[in-house]
Design a protein around this motif. Structure first.
Motif, PDB file in Angstrom:
ATOM      1  N   VAL A  38      75.334  35.222  22.541  1.00 47.89           N
ATOM      2  CA  VAL A  38      76.484  35.314  23.439  1.00 47.89           C
ATOM      3  C   VAL A  38      76.967  33.912  23.812  1.00 47.89           C
ATOM      4  CG1 VAL A  38      77.341  36.186  25.657  1.00 47.89           C
ATOM      5  CG2 VAL A  38      75.594  37.476  24.411  1.00 47.89           C
ATOM      6  N   PHE A  39      78.235  33.664  23.556  1.00 43.20           N
ATOM      7  CA  PHE A  39      78.856  32.388  23.932  1.00 43.20           C
ATOM      8  C   PHE A  39      80.027  32.631  24.861  1.00 43.20           C
ATOM      9  CE2 PHE A  39      76.499  30.767  20.393  1.00 43.20           C
ATOM     10  CZ  PHE A  39      76.407  29.393  20.585  1.00 43.20           C
ATOM     11  N   GLU A  40      80.190  31.740  25.842  1.00 38.55           N
ATOM     12  CA  GLU A  40      81.371  31.757  26.697  1.00 38.55           C
ATOM     13  C   GLU A  40      82.234  30.555  26.313  1.00 38.55           C
ATOM     14  OE1 GLU A  40      79.388  33.832  30.683  1.00 38.55           O
ATOM     15  OE2 GLU A  40      80.213  31.819  30.802  1.00 38.55           O
ATOM     16  N   CYS A  41      83.482  30.833  25.964  1.00 37.35           N
ATOM     17  CA  CYS A  41      84.366  29.774  25.488  1.00 37.35           C
ATOM     18  C   CYS A  41      85.622  29.736  26.351  1.00 37.35           C
ATOM     19  CB  CYS A  41      84.769  30.033  24.038  1.00 37.35           C
ATOM     20  SG  CYS A  41      83.359  30.301  22.926  1.00 37.35           S
ATOM     21  N   VAL A  42      85.911  28.600  26.944  1.00 37.86           N
ATOM     22  CA  VAL A  42      87.176  28.437  27.660  1.00 37.86           C
ATOM     23  C   VAL A  42      88.166  27.823  26.675  1.00 37.86           C
ATOM     24  CG1 VAL A  42      88.353  27.337  29.597  1.00 37.86           C
ATOM     25  CG2 VAL A  42      86.042  28.235  29.893  1.00 37.86           C
ATOM     26  N   THR A  46      95.748  29.114  21.004  1.00 40.90           N
ATOM     27  CA  THR A  46      95.609  28.527  19.664  1.00 40.90           C
ATOM     28  C   THR A  46      94.140  28.363  19.296  1.00 40.90           C
ATOM     29  OG1 THR A  46      97.638  27.298  20.093  1.00 40.90           O
ATOM     30  CG2 THR A  46      96.313  26.561  18.217  1.00 40.90           C
ATOM     31  N   GLN A  47      93.376  27.826  20.220  1.00 43.48           N
ATOM     32  CA  GLN A  47      91.943  27.652  19.957  1.00 43.48           C
ATOM     33  C   GLN A  47      91.256  29.001  19.722  1.00 43.48           C
ATOM     34  OE1 GLN A  47      91.274  25.616  23.669  1.00 43.48           O
ATOM     35  NE2 GLN A  47      90.875  23.654  22.652  1.00 43.48           N
ATOM     36  N   PHE A  48      91.680  29.998  20.467  1.00 44.99           N
ATOM     37  CA  PHE A  48      91.080  31.330  20.309  1.00 44.99           C
ATOM     38  C   PHE A  48      91.349  31.853  18.900  1.00 44.99           C
ATOM     39  CE2 PHE A  48      91.340  36.050  21.614  1.00 44.99           C
ATOM     40  CZ  PHE A  48      90.031  36.264  21.227  1.00 44.99           C
TER      41      PHE A  48
END
Lengths: 96, 96
Positions: A38-42, A46-48
């Protein structure tokens, strides 16, 4: 916005283990590991998109499972952690 | 509302393996397993509280990690799945 990435990669073979390492490595470029898979990415939109494309290029779609959860910008009150390995705030400055 | 439950349970010991089974079993009472350590639960506030208390009573807080993500009521557009093991709609009628 906060995007949560969760994955199951089948690691019965050496190729599967390599896929797992590549998935984790790619996620590390976008966010913080909070649990094994599980990773949390802010990220911004575009990055998504980039993250989705990168991960889709790594996994075996017949074997592995990849899920993205979009928690928006006001996510702090939406996340509850219990137990070991509490993470730091993903938006805090990283001091090297 | 949709609540996502993710967990890492340390399974080096038989007791750890038992905790893992109990965590999964408890989550099964509230929702659907979408990955090995990820459950999606459609619950109201009371059920969510019950679920949290039940899981907190099972895990070893020194060893295991438990996270809850609240995705609200309009969650369908917030979840993206890629690859194997696509789940069914958690609110669809279960035909036994």
């Amino acid at each position: 916005m906060l995007v949560l990435v969760t994955y199951d990669v089948v690691t019965k073979t050496a190729i599967g283990q390599k896929r797992l390492r590549k998935v984790a490595k790619t996620c590390e470029n976008y966010g913080l590991r909070v649990q094994n898979s599980v990773f949390e990415c802010v990220v911004d939109a575009t990055q998504f998109k980039q993250l989705q494309l990168a991960l889709q290029g790594i996994i075996d779609k017949e074997e592995d499972s990849l899920r993205f959860y979009q928690l928006g910008n006001n996510y702090k009150s939406k996340v509850i952690h219990v137990g070991a390995k509490e993470t730091f705030n993903v938006e805090d400055t990283l001091i090297l």
